[in-house]
Design a protein around this motif. Structure first.
Motif, PDB file in Angstrom:
ATOM      1  N   THR A  35       0.846  -1.192   0.000  1.00  0.00           N
ATOM      2  CA  THR A  35       0.000   0.000   0.000  1.00  0.00           C
ATOM      3  C   THR A  35       0.883   1.244   0.000  1.00  0.00           C
ATOM      4  O   THR A  35       1.814   1.348   0.795  1.00  0.00           O
ATOM      5  CB  THR A  35      -0.917   0.029   1.238  1.00  0.00           C
ATOM      6  OG1 THR A  35      -1.740  -1.121   1.229  1.00  0.00           O
ATOM      7  CG2 THR A  35      -1.779   1.287   1.249  1.00  0.00           C
ATOM      8  N   ILE A  36       0.589   2.151  -0.885  1.00  0.00           N
ATOM      9  CA  ILE A  36       1.338   3.402  -0.935  1.00  0.00           C
ATOM     10  C   ILE A  36       0.649   4.400  -0.005  1.00  0.00           C
ATOM     11  O   ILE A  36      -0.551   4.622  -0.099  1.00  0.00           O
ATOM     12  CB  ILE A  36       1.389   3.948  -2.376  1.00  0.00           C
ATOM     13  CG1 ILE A  36       2.135   2.960  -3.271  1.00  0.00           C
ATOM     14  CG2 ILE A  36       2.038   5.325  -2.407  1.00  0.00           C
ATOM     15  CD1 ILE A  36       2.090   3.314  -4.737  1.00  0.00           C
ATOM     16  N   TRP A  37       1.448   4.976   0.894  1.00  0.00           N
ATOM     17  CA  TRP A  37       0.908   5.958   1.845  1.00  0.00           C
ATOM     18  C   TRP A  37       1.461   7.329   1.503  1.00  0.00           C
ATOM     19  O   TRP A  37       2.673   7.521   1.377  1.00  0.00           O
ATOM     20  CB  TRP A  37       1.296   5.592   3.273  1.00  0.00           C
ATOM     21  CG  TRP A  37       1.017   6.698   4.250  1.00  0.00           C
ATOM     22  CD1 TRP A  37       1.926   7.530   4.831  1.00  0.00           C
ATOM     23  CD2 TRP A  37      -0.261   7.103   4.742  1.00  0.00           C
ATOM     24  NE1 TRP A  37       1.298   8.429   5.657  1.00  0.00           N
ATOM     25  CE2 TRP A  37      -0.053   8.191   5.614  1.00  0.00           C
ATOM     26  CE3 TRP A  37      -1.556   6.674   4.529  1.00  0.00           C
ATOM     27  CZ2 TRP A  37      -1.081   8.841   6.280  1.00  0.00           C
ATOM     28  CZ3 TRP A  37      -2.591   7.324   5.188  1.00  0.00           C
ATOM     29  CH2 TRP A  37      -2.344   8.381   6.055  1.00  0.00           C
ATOM     30  N   LYS A  38       0.584   8.279   1.336  1.00  0.00           N
ATOM     31  CA  LYS A  38       0.991   9.658   1.116  1.00  0.00           C
ATOM     32  C   LYS A  38       0.355  10.504   2.203  1.00  0.00           C
ATOM     33  O   LYS A  38      -0.860  10.670   2.241  1.00  0.00           O
ATOM     34  CB  LYS A  38       0.550  10.141  -0.261  1.00  0.00           C
ATOM     35  CG  LYS A  38       1.047  11.527  -0.569  1.00  0.00           C
ATOM     36  CD  LYS A  38       0.708  11.945  -1.983  1.00  0.00           C
ATOM     37  CE  LYS A  38       1.234  13.345  -2.204  1.00  0.00           C
ATOM     38  NZ  LYS A  38       0.866  13.865  -3.508  1.00  0.00           N
ATOM     39  N   GLU A  39       1.205  11.004   3.096  1.00  0.00           N
ATOM     40  CA  GLU A  39       0.707  11.811   4.205  1.00  0.00           C
ATOM     41  C   GLU A  39       0.064  13.081   3.659  1.00  0.00           C
ATOM     42  O   GLU A  39       0.620  13.753   2.795  1.00  0.00           O
ATOM     43  CB  GLU A  39       1.862  12.166   5.140  1.00  0.00           C
ATOM     44  CG  GLU A  39       1.428  12.906   6.377  1.00  0.00           C
ATOM     45  CD  GLU A  39       2.559  13.088   7.382  1.00  0.00           C
ATOM     46  OE1 GLU A  39       2.456  14.017   8.187  1.00  0.00           O
ATOM     47  OE2 GLU A  39       3.522  12.311   7.372  1.00  0.00           O
ATOM     48  N   PRO A  40      -1.127  13.427   4.185  1.00  0.00           N
ATOM     49  CA  PRO A  40      -1.771  14.656   3.721  1.00  0.00           C
ATOM     50  C   PRO A  40      -0.895  15.878   4.008  1.00  0.00           C
ATOM     51  O   PRO A  40      -0.242  15.968   5.048  1.00  0.00           O
ATOM     52  CB  PRO A  40      -3.066  14.719   4.544  1.00  0.00           C
ATOM     53  CG  PRO A  40      -3.286  13.341   5.041  1.00  0.00           C
ATOM     54  CD  PRO A  40      -1.929  12.710   5.168  1.00  0.00           C
ATOM     55  N   ARG A  41      -0.910  16.799   3.083  1.00  0.00           N
ATOM     56  CA  ARG A  41      -0.131  18.027   3.229  1.00  0.00           C
ATOM     57  C   ARG A  41      -0.771  18.931   4.282  1.00  0.00           C
ATOM     58  O   ARG A  41      -1.992  19.044   4.370  1.00  0.00           O
ATOM     59  CB  ARG A  41      -0.084  18.754   1.892  1.00  0.00           C
ATOM     60  CG  ARG A  41       0.691  20.055   1.946  1.00  0.00           C
ATOM     61  CD  ARG A  41       0.727  20.732   0.604  1.00  0.00           C
ATOM     62  NE  ARG A  41       1.281  22.064   0.725  1.00  0.00           N
ATOM     63  CZ  ARG A  41       2.190  22.568  -0.087  1.00  0.00           C
ATOM     64  NH1 ARG A  41       2.617  21.854  -1.103  1.00  0.00           N
ATOM     65  NH2 ARG A  41       2.636  23.785   0.092  1.00  0.00           N
TER      66      ARG A  41
END
Length: 176
Positions: free
Chosen positions: A76-82
């Motif tokens: 799973t790719i996780w991209k922390e919210p800006r």
């Protein structure tokens, strides 16, 4: 009869728009009307915040951080919210909750000490979003930690962006 009921409600209810300052830290819901005061701190608006920013006060953003959830499926790719903040602010994430974990309390204490260079008389401006109790809680903790020039900016990022500039910048979370 209606007049009597209205008078009773007016006597026991706070004036519209006024929120009493609690004796302790505030929990859920964090996004709600906040008091006009914080014992031991100065409550400031956007204009005062800009003056303090120009004077080099330490700015502390306590907006919560969305961290990668445990147990995500492999791959799973996780991209922390800006999260954007006031330029030069230190993002001491998750330090405005009603109850802090030991790590959160340490992050706040260490972050404030670093930002003030261990000088309890250096001006601090503590903020979050508009009408967010997290900034009130964190500012109350700063007062309890002995900081003498705590400025609580209840309008926070929203008030800064709506009234002043300079533009917000991408926040980098303080470690750990």
């Amino acid at each position: 009869m209606r007049l009597a009921i209205a008078l009773c409600v007016a006597i026991v209810s706070p004036v519209a728009g006024q929120v009493p300052e609690p004796d302790t830290f505030r929990g859920e819901p964090y996004l709600a009307a906040v008091p006009d005061s914080l014992s031991g701190a100065q409550v400031i608006g956007a204009e005062e915040a800009l003056v303090l920013w120009n004077d080099g006060a330490g700015f502390v953003d306590v907006y919560p951080r969305t961290v990668k959830p445990d147990g995500l499926p492999e791959g799973t790719i996780w991209k922390e919210p800006r999260h954007d903040t006031i330029p030069g602010a230190v993002w001491l994430w998750n330090t405005g909750y009603e109850k802090l974990t030991p790590a959160e309390a340490q992050r706040l204490a260490d972050g404030l000490a670093d930002l003030t260079r261990d000088d309890p008389d250096r001006a601090l401006v503590i903020f979050c979003r508009a009408d967010c109790w997290m900034s009130w809680n964190a500012a109350k903790r700063a007062v309890e930690l002995g900081y003498q020039r705590v400025n609580w900016f209840p309008g926070g990022i929203d008030d800064w962006q709506a009234n002043l500039g300079p533009d917000l910048v991408r926040a980098e979370p303080a470690v750990p």
